[in-house]
Design a protein around this motif. Structure first.
Motif, mmCIF file in Angstrom:
data_model
loop_
_atom_site.group_PDB
_atom_site.id
_atom_site.type_symbol
_atom_site.label_atom_id
_atom_site.label_comp_id
_atom_site.label_asym_id
_atom_site.label_seq_id
_atom_site.Cartn_x
_atom_site.Cartn_y
_atom_site.Cartn_z
ATOM 1 N N TYR A 1 -0.083 1.026 -4.227
ATOM 2 C CA TYR A 1 -1.488 1.431 -4.235
ATOM 3 C C TYR A 1 -1.838 2.270 -5.458
ATOM 4 C CZ TYR A 1 -0.572 6.339 -3.136
ATOM 5 O OH TYR A 1 -0.167 7.649 -3.213
ATOM 6 N N ASP A 2 -0.793 2.870 -6.073
ATOM 7 C CA ASP A 2 -1.009 3.759 -7.211
ATOM 8 C C ASP A 2 -0.674 3.111 -8.552
ATOM 9 O OD1 ASP A 2 1.681 3.589 -6.626
ATOM 10 O OD2 ASP A 2 2.063 5.740 -6.716
ATOM 11 N N SER A 3 -0.608 1.787 -8.584
ATOM 12 C CA SER A 3 -0.232 1.083 -9.822
ATOM 13 C C SER A 3 -1.416 0.792 -10.735
ATOM 14 C CB SER A 3 0.481 -0.232 -9.478
ATOM 15 O OG SER A 3 1.690 0.022 -8.785
ATOM 16 N N GLY A 4 -2.611 1.126 -10.280
ATOM 17 C CA GLY A 4 -3.786 0.943 -11.120
ATOM 18 C C GLY A 4 -4.599 -0.297 -10.810
ATOM 19 N N TYR A 5 -4.190 -1.043 -9.766
ATOM 20 C CA TYR A 5 -4.903 -2.275 -9.423
ATOM 21 C C TYR A 5 -5.755 -2.125 -8.165
ATOM 22 C CZ TYR A 5 -1.116 -4.067 -12.381
ATOM 23 O OH TYR A 5 -0.221 -4.273 -13.407
ATOM 24 N N GLY A 6 -5.622 -0.999 -7.457
ATOM 25 C CA GLY A 6 -6.290 -0.828 -6.180
ATOM 26 C C GLY A 6 -5.329 -1.063 -5.033
ATOM 27 N N ALA A 7 -5.864 -1.058 -3.825
ATOM 28 C CA ALA A 7 -5.048 -1.226 -2.621
ATOM 29 C C ALA A 7 -5.690 -2.257 -1.699
ATOM 30 C CB ALA A 7 -4.905 0.116 -1.895
ATOM 31 N N LYS A 8 -4.884 -2.887 -0.876
ATOM 32 C CA LYS A 8 -5.403 -3.813 0.133
ATOM 33 C C LYS A 8 -6.216 -3.027 1.165
ATOM 34 C CE LYS A 8 -1.136 -4.798 0.782
ATOM 35 N NZ LYS A 8 0.182 -5.305 1.226
ATOM 36 N N PRO A 9 -7.307 -3.561 1.700
ATOM 37 C CA PRO A 9 -7.689 -4.981 1.694
ATOM 38 C C PRO A 9 -8.499 -5.462 0.495
ATOM 39 C CG PRO A 9 -9.177 -3.765 3.103
ATOM 40 C CD PRO A 9 -8.151 -2.777 2.624
ATOM 41 N N SER A 10 -8.602 -4.687 -0.562
ATOM 42 C CA SER A 10 -9.237 -5.197 -1.773
ATOM 43 C C SER A 10 -8.412 -6.353 -2.332
ATOM 44 C CB SER A 10 -9.331 -4.090 -2.822
ATOM 45 O OG SER A 10 -9.679 -4.634 -4.091
ATOM 46 N N PRO A 11 -9.048 -7.389 -2.844
ATOM 47 C CA PRO A 11 -8.308 -8.495 -3.451
ATOM 48 C C PRO A 11 -7.817 -8.175 -4.858
ATOM 49 C CG PRO A 11 -10.648 -8.911 -3.620
ATOM 50 C CD PRO A 11 -10.504 -7.654 -2.801
ATOM 51 N N ASN B 1 0.820 -1.201 0.000
ATOM 52 C CA ASN B 1 0.000 0.000 0.000
ATOM 53 C C ASN B 1 0.860 1.259 0.000
ATOM 54 O OD1 ASN B 1 -2.375 -1.388 -0.149
ATOM 55 N ND2 ASN B 1 -3.098 -0.888 1.902
ATOM 56 N N ASP B 2 2.169 1.087 -0.066
ATOM 57 C CA ASP B 2 3.088 2.188 -0.293
ATOM 58 C C ASP B 2 3.025 2.556 -1.782
ATOM 59 O OD1 ASP B 2 5.040 4.085 0.162
ATOM 60 O OD2 ASP B 2 6.475 2.693 1.040
ATOM 61 N N ALA B 3 3.676 3.642 -2.166
ATOM 62 C CA ALA B 3 3.718 4.024 -3.568
ATOM 63 C C ALA B 3 4.612 3.075 -4.358
ATOM 64 C CB ALA B 3 4.237 5.457 -3.711
ATOM 65 N N GLU B 4 4.276 2.853 -5.606
ATOM 66 C CA GLU B 4 5.080 1.975 -6.460
ATOM 67 C C GLU B 4 6.514 2.479 -6.564
ATOM 68 O OE1 GLU B 4 5.325 1.328 -11.142
ATOM 69 O OE2 GLU B 4 3.467 0.510 -10.312
ATOM 70 N N SER B 5 6.701 3.794 -6.695
ATOM 71 C CA SER B 5 8.051 4.347 -6.827
ATOM 72 C C SER B 5 8.893 4.058 -5.595
ATOM 73 C CB SER B 5 7.991 5.856 -7.068
ATOM 74 O OG SER B 5 7.389 6.529 -5.975
ATOM 75 N N VAL B 6 8.272 4.119 -4.417
ATOM 76 C CA VAL B 6 8.994 3.822 -3.177
ATOM 77 C C VAL B 6 9.358 2.340 -3.128
ATOM 78 C CG1 VAL B 6 8.861 3.808 -0.659
ATOM 79 C CG2 VAL B 6 7.883 5.713 -1.944
ATOM 80 N N ALA B 7 8.418 1.477 -3.506
ATOM 81 C CA ALA B 7 8.691 0.037 -3.522
ATOM 82 C C ALA B 7 9.861 -0.282 -4.442
ATOM 83 C CB ALA B 7 7.443 -0.728 -3.955
ATOM 84 N N HIS B 8 9.854 0.294 -5.646
ATOM 85 C CA HIS B 8 10.951 0.064 -6.578
ATOM 86 C C HIS B 8 12.271 0.535 -5.986
ATOM 87 C CE1 HIS B 8 8.942 -0.814 -10.654
ATOM 88 N NE2 HIS B 8 8.023 -0.983 -9.717
ATOM 89 N N ALA B 9 12.270 1.736 -5.417
ATOM 90 C CA ALA B 9 13.504 2.301 -4.875
ATOM 91 C C ALA B 9 14.044 1.457 -3.727
ATOM 92 C CB ALA B 9 13.254 3.735 -4.412
ATOM 93 N N GLN B 10 13.174 1.016 -2.841
ATOM 94 C CA GLN B 10 13.637 0.263 -1.676
ATOM 95 C C GLN B 10 14.101 -1.143 -2.053
ATOM 96 O OE1 GLN B 10 10.407 0.684 1.172
ATOM 97 N NE2 GLN B 10 11.441 2.439 2.079
ATOM 98 N N LEU B 11 13.405 -1.779 -2.966
ATOM 99 C CA LEU B 11 13.823 -3.114 -3.389
ATOM 100 C C LEU B 11 15.153 -3.047 -4.146
ATOM 101 C CD1 LEU B 11 10.369 -4.582 -4.466
ATOM 102 C CD2 LEU B 11 11.676 -5.132 -2.400
ATOM 103 N N ARG B 12 15.359 -1.976 -4.903
ATOM 104 C CA ARG B 12 16.652 -1.788 -5.566
ATOM 105 C C ARG B 12 17.742 -1.521 -4.537
ATOM 106 N NH1 ARG B 12 16.057 -1.642 -10.991
ATOM 107 N NH2 ARG B 12 14.005 -1.009 -11.819
ATOM 108 N N GLN B 13 17.420 -0.700 -3.542
ATOM 109 C CA GLN B 13 18.377 -0.413 -2.473
ATOM 110 C C GLN B 13 18.789 -1.694 -1.747
ATOM 111 O OE1 GLN B 13 16.968 2.539 0.333
ATOM 112 N NE2 GLN B 13 18.497 2.001 1.853
#
Length: 231
Positions: free
Chosen positions: A151-161, A126-138
């Motif tokens: 949450y901003d990738s266009g699929y929705g956010a949890k707790p939605s499936p 539910n973090d921003a996609e850009s943050v997820a990418h940056a942290q996983l790269r880090q």
């Protein structure tokens, strides 16, 4: 007997990375930055965000634990109404990209063990996609994942499936043969709603009694998963 598993979808914060160790330092600095040194604003922001300034820890009911960056920004704006939600959201996302990371386990070896089992791997946060990418790269593990969404990738956010089902669809997997791994009820409720198996870990803020009703199994951390699946 455990159904054959073909894919594993992870939450990020509190799951791949220990929640308090990763985000407490960031939260303290962010609260001080947002308050511009005003002690009353600092206290009000900490209360709104569920952060104990004396202990430098999140409280168990902190909205940061499972909320999106937009939702956190909306909480902040209650204390700072002269700032727009969009401006606060941008500030939070930029600062989060450089938050100090505390992996729950040595991630490269852990993910390699899962890859060796022939599993598709994803992250839905539910973090921003850009943050997820940056942290996983880090952390040096971004390339190990087949799917990374926020949450901003266009699929929705949890707790939605919906974002969980997007992972299954992209990887051409039966949701019943996917594990959803997380540290909050948001993660597990989403997993159950998607028809997936659910694994809870205790590297977040929630305790076992809170998570176990929604989980097929509860582990101290994600490091127990490869052996459990291999067995």
């Amino acid at each position: 007997m455990l159904t054959q598993i073909d894919g594993v979808l992870f939450d990020k914060d509190g799951t791949l990375f220990e929640f308090q160790a990763t985000w407490a330092v960031w939260a303290r600095q962010t609260i001080e930055d947002l308050s511009d040194g005003d002690p009353m604003l600092c206290s009000a922001l900490a209360q709104e965000l569920g952060f104990d300034l004396k202990q430098n820890l999140f409280t168990s009911d902190s909205p940061i634990i499972a909320a999106s960056v937009r939702e956190i920004a909306e909480c902040v704006q209650k204390v700072l109404p002269d700032r727009s939600v969009e401006a606060i959201e941008e500030q939070l996302a930029i600062s989060a990209e450089t938050a100090p990371l505390a992996p729950a386990v040595p991630l490269a070896a852990f993910l390699e063990a899962l890859k060796n089992l022939g599993l598709a791997l994803g992250v839905m946060t539910n973090d921003a996609e850009s943050v997820a990418h940056a942290q996983l790269r880090q952390a040096g593990v971004f390339e190990r994942f087949d799917f990374v969404a926020g949450y901003d990738s266009g699929y929705g956010a949890k707790p939605s499936p919906d974002p969980l089902l997007a992972f299954a669809a992209k990887m051409d997997l039966d949701p019943k043969r996917v594990l959803m791994v997380g540290d909050s009820t948001h993660d597990l409720v989403a997993g159950r709603a998607a028809g997936m198996k659910t694994v809870a870990v205790l590297t977040g803020v929630a305790v076992e009694d809170e998570l176990s009703p929604y989980a097929d199994v509860v582990f101290p951390n994600i490091g127990h998963i490869p052996g459990w699946l291999a067995a």
